[in-house]
Design a protein around this motif. Structure first.
Motif, PDB file in Angstrom:
ATOM      1  N   ALA A 180       0.835  -1.202   0.000  1.00 44.90           N
ATOM      2  CA  ALA A 180       0.000   0.000   0.000  1.00 44.90           C
ATOM      3  C   ALA A 180       0.867   1.248   0.000  1.00 44.90           C
ATOM      4  CB  ALA A 180      -0.919   0.002   1.219  1.00 44.90           C
ATOM      5  N   MET A 181       1.988   1.190   0.714  1.00 50.01           N
ATOM      6  CA  MET A 181       2.870   2.348   0.826  1.00 50.01           C
ATOM      7  C   MET A 181       3.764   2.520  -0.392  1.00 50.01           C
ATOM      8  SD  MET A 181       3.970   4.937   2.383  1.00 50.01           S
ATOM      9  CE  MET A 181       5.375   6.018   2.329  1.00 50.01           C
ATOM     10  N   VAL A 182       4.417   1.434  -0.817  1.00 51.38           N
ATOM     11  CA  VAL A 182       5.473   1.593  -1.829  1.00 51.38           C
ATOM     12  C   VAL A 182       5.020   1.307  -3.251  1.00 51.38           C
ATOM     13  CG1 VAL A 182       7.304   1.125  -0.164  1.00 51.38           C
ATOM     14  CG2 VAL A 182       6.318  -0.774  -1.472  1.00 51.38           C
ATOM     15  N   SER A 183       3.782   0.869  -3.441  1.00 47.41           N
ATOM     16  CA  SER A 183       3.289   0.604  -4.786  1.00 47.41           C
ATOM     17  C   SER A 183       1.946   1.256  -5.050  1.00 47.41           C
ATOM     18  CB  SER A 183       3.177  -0.909  -5.024  1.00 47.41           C
ATOM     19  OG  SER A 183       2.622  -1.184  -6.294  1.00 47.41           O
ATOM     20  N   HIS A 184       0.969   0.979  -4.201  1.00 43.07           N
ATOM     21  CA  HIS A 184      -0.388   1.466  -4.460  1.00 43.07           C
ATOM     22  C   HIS A 184      -0.472   2.986  -4.301  1.00 43.07           C
ATOM     23  CE1 HIS A 184      -1.546  -2.834  -2.967  1.00 43.07           C
ATOM     24  NE2 HIS A 184      -0.827  -2.848  -4.058  1.00 43.07           N
ATOM     25  N   TRP A 228      -5.776  -0.914 -11.663  1.00 43.85           N
ATOM     26  CA  TRP A 228      -5.498  -0.083 -10.497  1.00 43.85           C
ATOM     27  C   TRP A 228      -6.762   0.332  -9.768  1.00 43.85           C
ATOM     28  CZ3 TRP A 228      -1.412  -0.050  -7.745  1.00 43.85           C
ATOM     29  CH2 TRP A 228      -0.247  -0.565  -8.320  1.00 43.85           C
ATOM     30  N   ARG A 229      -7.881   0.426 -10.460  1.00 43.81           N
ATOM     31  CA  ARG A 229      -9.167   0.607  -9.782  1.00 43.81           C
ATOM     32  C   ARG A 229      -9.406  -0.539  -8.811  1.00 43.81           C
ATOM     33  NH1 ARG A 229     -14.037  -1.200 -13.277  1.00 43.81           N
ATOM     34  NH2 ARG A 229     -13.078  -3.163 -12.597  1.00 43.81           N
ATOM     35  N   ASP A 230      -9.203  -1.756  -9.293  1.00 47.26           N
ATOM     36  CA  ASP A 230      -9.451  -2.946  -8.475  1.00 47.26           C
ATOM     37  C   ASP A 230      -8.500  -3.021  -7.284  1.00 47.26           C
ATOM     38  OD1 ASP A 230     -11.383  -3.564 -10.309  1.00 47.26           O
ATOM     39  OD2 ASP A 230     -10.313  -5.254 -11.216  1.00 47.26           O
ATOM     40  N   ILE A 231      -7.235  -2.680  -7.518  1.00 48.37           N
ATOM     41  CA  ILE A 231      -6.254  -2.718  -6.437  1.00 48.37           C
ATOM     42  C   ILE A 231      -6.613  -1.721  -5.343  1.00 48.37           C
ATOM     43  CG2 ILE A 231      -3.852  -2.164  -5.848  1.00 48.37           C
ATOM     44  CD1 ILE A 231      -3.112  -3.285  -8.642  1.00 48.37           C
ATOM     45  N   CYS A 232      -6.973  -0.505  -5.736  1.00 56.73           N
ATOM     46  CA  CYS A 232      -7.326   0.526  -4.749  1.00 56.73           C
ATOM     47  C   CYS A 232      -8.516   0.107  -3.898  1.00 56.73           C
ATOM     48  CB  CYS A 232      -7.638   1.842  -5.457  1.00 56.73           C
ATOM     49  SG  CYS A 232      -6.190   2.660  -6.148  1.00 56.73           S
ATOM     50  N   LEU A 233      -9.510  -0.494  -4.514  1.00 59.28           N
ATOM     51  CA  LEU A 233     -10.699  -0.898  -3.773  1.00 59.28           C
ATOM     52  C   LEU A 233     -10.428  -2.131  -2.916  1.00 59.28           C
ATOM     53  CD1 LEU A 233     -13.485  -0.307  -6.457  1.00 59.28           C
ATOM     54  CD2 LEU A 233     -12.817   1.164  -4.542  1.00 59.28           C
ATOM     55  N   ALA A 234      -9.617  -3.052  -3.432  1.00 57.37           N
ATOM     56  CA  ALA A 234      -9.329  -4.280  -2.685  1.00 57.37           C
ATOM     57  C   ALA A 234      -8.500  -3.992  -1.444  1.00 57.37           C
ATOM     58  CB  ALA A 234      -8.606  -5.276  -3.588  1.00 57.37           C
ATOM     59  N   ASN A 235      -7.607  -3.012  -1.519  1.00 50.40           N
ATOM     60  CA  ASN A 235      -6.717  -2.703  -0.398  1.00 50.40           C
ATOM     61  C   ASN A 235      -7.046  -1.342   0.203  1.00 50.40           C
ATOM     62  OD1 ASN A 235      -4.611  -3.602   1.248  1.00 50.40           O
ATOM     63  ND2 ASN A 235      -3.045  -2.534   0.071  1.00 50.40           N
ATOM     64  N   ARG A 236      -8.321  -0.987   0.162  1.00 52.87           N
ATOM     65  CA  ARG A 236      -8.724   0.381   0.518  1.00 52.87           C
ATOM     66  C   ARG A 236      -8.353   0.766   1.943  1.00 52.87           C
ATOM     67  NH1 ARG A 236     -15.123  -0.053  -0.265  1.00 52.87           N
ATOM     68  NH2 ARG A 236     -14.453  -1.686  -1.687  1.00 52.87           N
ATOM     69  N   ASP A 237      -8.461  -0.165   2.911  1.00 53.73           N
ATOM     70  CA  ASP A 237      -8.172   0.209   4.296  1.00 53.73           C
ATOM     71  C   ASP A 237      -6.708   0.596   4.472  1.00 53.73           C
ATOM     72  OD1 ASP A 237      -7.439  -2.452   3.806  1.00 53.73           O
ATOM     73  OD2 ASP A 237      -7.813  -3.099   5.876  1.00 53.73           O
ATOM     74  N   ARG A 238      -5.824  -0.214   3.900  1.00 53.91           N
ATOM     75  CA  ARG A 238      -4.396   0.095   4.003  1.00 53.91           C
ATOM     76  C   ARG A 238      -4.047   1.344   3.187  1.00 53.91           C
ATOM     77  NH1 ARG A 238      -2.354  -2.672   8.307  1.00 53.91           N
ATOM     78  NH2 ARG A 238      -2.650  -4.924   8.107  1.00 53.91           N
ATOM     79  N   LEU A 239      -4.632   1.476   2.009  1.00 55.34           N
ATOM     80  CA  LEU A 239      -4.341   2.622   1.155  1.00 55.34           C
ATOM     81  C   LEU A 239      -4.835   3.917   1.791  1.00 55.34           C
ATOM     82  CD1 LEU A 239      -3.269   3.828  -1.436  1.00 55.34           C
ATOM     83  CD2 LEU A 239      -5.387   3.145  -2.583  1.00 55.34           C
ATOM     84  N   LEU A 240      -6.000   3.901   2.401  1.00 60.01           N
ATOM     85  CA  LEU A 240      -6.508   5.097   3.067  1.00 60.01           C
ATOM     86  C   LEU A 240      -5.588   5.531   4.206  1.00 60.01           C
ATOM     87  CD1 LEU A 240     -10.343   4.334   3.123  1.00 60.01           C
ATOM     88  CD2 LEU A 240      -9.193   6.168   1.855  1.00 60.01           C
ATOM     89  N   GLN A 241      -5.029   4.564   4.940  1.00 60.40           N
ATOM     90  CA  GLN A 241      -4.067   4.902   5.995  1.00 60.40           C
ATOM     91  C   GLN A 241      -2.847   5.609   5.418  1.00 60.40           C
ATOM     92  OE1 GLN A 241      -3.052   1.353   8.189  1.00 60.40           O
ATOM     93  NE2 GLN A 241      -5.170   0.884   8.695  1.00 60.40           N
ATOM     94  N   GLU A 242      -2.364   5.091   4.272  1.00 64.04           N
ATOM     95  CA  GLU A 242      -1.175   5.690   3.667  1.00 64.04           C
ATOM     96  C   GLU A 242      -1.474   7.060   3.066  1.00 64.04           C
ATOM     97  OE1 GLU A 242       1.599   4.690   4.343  1.00 64.04           O
ATOM     98  OE2 GLU A 242       1.119   2.687   5.079  1.00 64.04           O
ATOM     99  N   LEU A 243      -2.664   7.241   2.508  1.00 57.59           N
ATOM    100  CA  LEU A 243      -3.052   8.557   1.990  1.00 57.59           C
ATOM    101  C   LEU A 243      -3.106   9.580   3.125  1.00 57.59           C
ATOM    102  CD1 LEU A 243      -5.812   7.559  -0.578  1.00 57.59           C
ATOM    103  CD2 LEU A 243      -3.717   8.821  -1.102  1.00 57.59           C
TER     104      LEU A 243
END
Length: 283
Positions: A180-184, A228-243
């Motif tokens: 989530a941090m280094v790719s998404h 990338w739409r699918d990746i963002c939604l699948a890992n949304r909790d981790r991605l939101l933390q990193e955002l």
């Protein structure tokens, strides 16, 4: 192996097939995909030797099945593979959702699935972008399941190594947090910057003055939007933390600029430069 089935003959799936063929590690590859034109390109380039109408048909008689579609398609693909006795792996950029989908669809056959994520790619997609060298010296992460037999994990690891990859293992939870941090996050930032420029009234002017730095930073905004739409939604909790964390970092830089704190900015920039240079030297 005698037969490989590739579900989704794009950049990842196509490169996996080409890498194994170049290594002499597979005799026959059958491909499945939604786009007939893309499958035609894959046939013309020798990526696949035959096509099948669906994943279940492709998996018949296969020694290994690679699922390399956008992750939102995985539940349907796994359902189609539910009766297959073949060993299955994947190229999904998220792992918790993929494993959950596999458990639901495969049931008692879950031991046949060895999750994987090749951390390699390019901004282009489709069979035309596939390369036998894509995974050479790149990291591939396996996130084995408790049910996996040792021999199954070793077989999947050997396949990726045959493509030239450096294989490591990680827990699925840790994988999704790290990526989530280094790719998404970097992909979201690149898309956001290009989108922000493109919607300006003077977008043409802005793009005409954009040089190497903008091009380098935004290269990955040319990546496959559906994937990338699918990746963002699948890992949304981790991605939101990193955002949120990244937003805080930007806030700190904004404050330094507002205060005219040149020393603070230089110290921050120097620390970032040193960290990046250290990473580049060790990679």
């Amino acid at each position: 192996m005698k037969r490989l089935a590739v579900i989704g003959v794009g950049l990842i799936g196509g490169s996996f097939a080409l890498g194994l063929k170049k290594a002499g590690a597979v005799a026959h590859v059958v491909g499945v995909g939604r786009n007939p034109a893309n499958l035609k390109v894959a046939m013309e380039r020798g990526i696949i030797d035959a096509t099948a109408p669906d994943p279940g048909a492709a998996a018949r008689g296969a020694d290994l099945v690679l699922v390399a579609t956008p992750v939102a398609q995985f539940p349907a693909v796994f359902a189609s593979l539910a009766e297959s006795s073949a060993l299955i792996t994947d190229g999904g950029s998220t792992k918790r959702d993929v494993i959950a989908a596999a458990r639901k669809a495969l049931g008692k056959r879950i031991a046949q699935f060895v999750p994987a994520h090749p951390i390699a790619g390019a901004e282009n997609s489709g069979a035309a972008a596939a390369s036998a060298e894509l995974f050479r010296d790149k990291r591939v992460v396996l996130t084995p399941l408790p049910e996996n037999r040792r021999a199954a994990v070793e077989q999947v690891e050997a396949a990726w190594k045959a493509c030239g990859a450096r294989v490591s293992r990680m827990d699925a939870e840790e994988h999704d947090a790290v990526l989530a941090m280094v790719s998404h996050l970097p992909h979201v930032l690149a898309y956001a910057l290009v989108h922000g420029v493109a919607k300006r009234n003077n977008a043409d002017q802005l793009f005409s003055f954009a040089a190497g730095g903008f091009r380098d930073f935004t290269r990955i905004a040319s990546s496959h939007p559906e994937m990338w739409r699918d990746i963002c939604l699948a890992n949304r909790d981790r991605l939101l933390q990193e955002l949120k964390s990244y937003g805080n970092e930007l806030g700190s830089i904004r404050k330094l600029i507002q205060k005219g704190d040149g020393a603070g900015l230089e110290k921050l920039f120097a620390g970032a430069r040193d960290a990046r240079n250290k990473w580049i030297r060790s990679s």
